[in-house]
Enzyme design. Sequence first.
Site, PDB file in Angstrom:
ATOM      1  CB  CYS A 116      -0.882   0.032   1.251  1.00 22.63           C
ATOM      2  SG  CYS A 116      -2.251  -1.113   1.195  1.00 22.63           S
ATOM      3  CD  GLN A 117       1.050   6.305  -3.487  1.00 22.80           C
ATOM      4  OE1 GLN A 117      -0.017   6.020  -4.028  1.00 22.80           O
ATOM      5  NE2 GLN A 117       1.821   7.272  -3.916  1.00 22.80           N
TER       6      GLN A 117
END
Length: 140
Positions: free
Chosen positions: A51-52
């Site tokens: 996940c960013q």
Amino acid sequence: MTIEEVQNEIIEEFAMFEDWEERYQYMIDLGKSLPIIEEQYKTEDNIIKGCQSKVWVHANLQEDKINFTADSDAIITKGIIAILIRAFSNQHPKAILDANTEFIDKIGLKEHLSPTRANGLVSMIKQLKLYAIAYQTQLN
């Protein structure tokens, strides 16, 4: 409620909105109602890889059902994990493993996310299923 019943409820809710602006706002609102993870679980071990944004998920088994809590440092991501937790929390590990995630496509979420958020969504689903595998193994 079964996972499928919860997923159908989510599909119906998203269908009420005219456009994606309204759906994003709804996702943000869902994120605000997310069962928040306790500070002690906001650790590197609970961060979802891929996940960013930072997304923490914690799971525990209560009476043969998994209860998830989570948090994120981004409002859209928090909404996404809130949708997934709503669908999969308080369910038996085997039900989570057997469940499909077609409801994500039916609400049109994947196609309205940036590529990095779409990858994050896949990572979130994968992590929830990994918890289910671990708890299912424990129950066997």
